[in-house]
Design a protein around this motif. Structure first.
Motif, PDB file in Angstrom:
ATOM      1  N   UNK A  59       0.850  -1.212   0.000  1.00 58.90           N
ATOM      2  CA  UNK A  59       0.000   0.000   0.000  1.00 58.90           C
ATOM      3  C   UNK A  59       0.874   1.246   0.000  1.00 58.90           C
ATOM      4  N   UNK A  60       1.980   1.211   0.737  1.00 58.18           N
ATOM      5  CA  UNK A  60       2.827   2.404   0.909  1.00 58.18           C
ATOM      6  C   UNK A  60       3.685   2.665  -0.318  1.00 58.18           C
ATOM      7  N   UNK A  61       4.159   1.579  -0.921  1.00 59.55           N
ATOM      8  CA  UNK A  61       5.172   1.707  -1.977  1.00 59.55           C
ATOM      9  C   UNK A  61       4.530   2.210  -3.269  1.00 59.55           C
ATOM     10  N   UNK A  62       4.062   3.472  -3.199  1.00 56.96           N
ATOM     11  CA  UNK A  62       3.264   4.037  -4.299  1.00 56.96           C
ATOM     12  C   UNK A  62       4.010   3.933  -5.627  1.00 56.96           C
ATOM     13  N   UNK A  63       5.322   4.162  -5.644  1.00 58.30           N
ATOM     14  CA  UNK A  63       6.038   4.154  -6.924  1.00 58.30           C
ATOM     15  C   UNK A  63       6.662   2.792  -7.218  1.00 58.30           C
ATOM     16  N   UNK A  64       6.284   1.768  -6.409  1.00 61.19           N
ATOM     17  CA  UNK A  64       6.702   0.389  -6.693  1.00 61.19           C
ATOM     18  C   UNK A  64       8.200   0.183  -6.876  1.00 61.19           C
ATOM     19  N   UNK A  65       8.997   0.861  -6.083  1.00 64.52           N
ATOM     20  CA  UNK A  65      10.456   0.629  -6.240  1.00 64.52           C
ATOM     21  C   UNK A  65      10.963  -0.285  -5.121  1.00 64.52           C
ATOM     22  N   UNK A  66      10.016  -0.891  -4.403  1.00 60.75           N
ATOM     23  CA  UNK A  66      10.418  -1.850  -3.364  1.00 60.75           C
ATOM     24  C   UNK A  66      10.941  -1.170  -2.121  1.00 60.75           C
ATOM     25  N   UNK A  67      10.902   0.151  -2.130  1.00 58.66           N
ATOM     26  CA  UNK A  67      11.392   0.907  -0.978  1.00 58.66           C
ATOM     27  C   UNK A  67      10.284   1.886  -0.576  1.00 58.66           C
ATOM     28  N   UNK A  68      10.280   2.322   0.686  1.00 61.95           N
ATOM     29  CA  UNK A  68       9.312   3.329   1.139  1.00 61.95           C
ATOM     30  C   UNK A  68      10.082   4.602   1.454  1.00 61.95           C
ATOM     31  N   UNK A  69       9.769   5.679   0.720  1.00 63.37           N
ATOM     32  CA  UNK A  69      10.500   6.924   0.992  1.00 63.37           C
ATOM     33  C   UNK A  69       9.750   7.737   2.038  1.00 63.37           C
ATOM     34  N   UNK A  70      10.320   8.903   2.387  1.00 59.48           N
ATOM     35  CA  UNK A  70       9.774   9.659   3.522  1.00 59.48           C
ATOM     36  C   UNK A  70       8.341  10.098   3.261  1.00 59.48           C
ATOM     37  N   UNK A  71       8.055  10.545   2.044  1.00 63.24           N
ATOM     38  CA  UNK A  71       6.691  11.018   1.738  1.00 63.24           C
ATOM     39  C   UNK A  71       5.681   9.874   1.883  1.00 63.24           C
ATOM     40  N   UNK A  72       6.065   8.678   1.403  1.00 67.40           N
ATOM     41  CA  UNK A  72       5.158   7.525   1.520  1.00 67.40           C
ATOM     42  C   UNK A  72       4.944   7.173   2.993  1.00 67.40           C
ATOM     43  N   UNK A  73       5.986   7.306   3.785  1.00 71.50           N
ATOM     44  CA  UNK A  73       5.891   7.039   5.235  1.00 71.50           C
ATOM     45  C   UNK A  73       4.940   8.041   5.900  1.00 71.50           C
ATOM     46  N   UNK A  74       5.045   9.320   5.509  1.00 70.30           N
ATOM     47  CA  UNK A  74       4.198  10.361   6.120  1.00 70.30           C
ATOM     48  C   UNK A  74       2.728  10.128   5.754  1.00 70.30           C
ATOM     49  N   UNK A  75       2.485   9.604   4.554  1.00 71.20           N
ATOM     50  CA  UNK A  75       1.103   9.295   4.147  1.00 71.20           C
ATOM     51  C   UNK A  75       0.534   8.219   5.076  1.00 71.20           C
ATOM     52  N   UNK A  76       1.353   7.201   5.407  1.00 73.33           N
ATOM     53  CA  UNK A  76       0.912   6.158   6.348  1.00 73.33           C
ATOM     54  C   UNK A  76       0.607   6.781   7.704  1.00 73.33           C
ATOM     55  N   UNK A  77       1.533   7.585   8.202  1.00 79.61           N
ATOM     56  CA  UNK A  77       1.354   8.182   9.533  1.00 79.61           C
ATOM     57  C   UNK A  77       0.147   9.106   9.561  1.00 79.61           C
ATOM     58  N   UNK A  78      -0.083   9.813   8.457  1.00 75.67           N
ATOM     59  CA  UNK A  78      -1.255  10.692   8.395  1.00 75.67           C
ATOM     60  C   UNK A  78      -2.540   9.883   8.461  1.00 75.67           C
TER      61      UNK A  78
END
Lengths: 107, 107
Positions: A59-78
């Motif tokens: 769900x987090x890995x919006x750009x599908x690069x197998x990694x979660x960047x800071x913006x994707x992490x903040x979306x989860x926390x939000x």
């Protein structure tokens, strides 16, 4: 205290785990799992099993690069914070005696 | 400490101001201005003048009801946190001696 320290805490938490392996500025699956278990275990219920972590990762890995960047992490926390706030409001509304001041919550 | 308390802090900060007047679960312009000045003044630079607050209010008030609800507030906080993190990374990258380990930051 307040919002600024909340923001700093989120930044610190992300970098505490992202810096462990590979790209220092993204969370690998392993780093994300560790963060979820140690920081948010109580919120994610059955985060102990891989399935829950896999689901959050996909769900987090919006750009599908197998990694979660800071913006994707903040979306989860939000999203988690909004869910917590909704839970907090539901709990508060139930608590009040029916004839008391009713919460002006839009339905 | 960590993410859970950051989430709780954001919830507390929002309700500290939203409960002051009108709908207890949304921020009026006046409540938003007070929150911005008291909690985020240093981040928003010239938030002292109405113009900056008006701009933030209009940007935040996604559904144009003249009020800022919790989700709209979290979007602001998320954007500010990402901006802070970017600033933190820029600062860290500049700090390192050029021939030192270069930050693995994707450009």
């Amino acid at each position: 205290m307040g919002s600024p320290s909340a923001m700093q805490m989120l930044i610190k938490t992300f970098h505490k785990y992202s810096g462990k392996e590979g790209d220092k500025y993204t969370l690998s699956r392993g780093e994300l799992k560790e963060l979820l278990l140690e920081e948010l275990g109580s919120y994610l219920g059955s985060s102990k099993d891989n399935e829950a972590v896999e689901k959050v990762m996909n769900d987090l890995d919006a750009n599908n690069d197998g990694e979660v960047d800071f913006t994707e992490f903040i979306i989860l926390m939000g999203a988690l914070t909004v869910a917590c706030n909704d839970f907090f409001l539901e709990y508060k509304t139930d608590e009040k005696p029916k004839d008391g001041e009713s919460a002006q919550k839009k339905d």
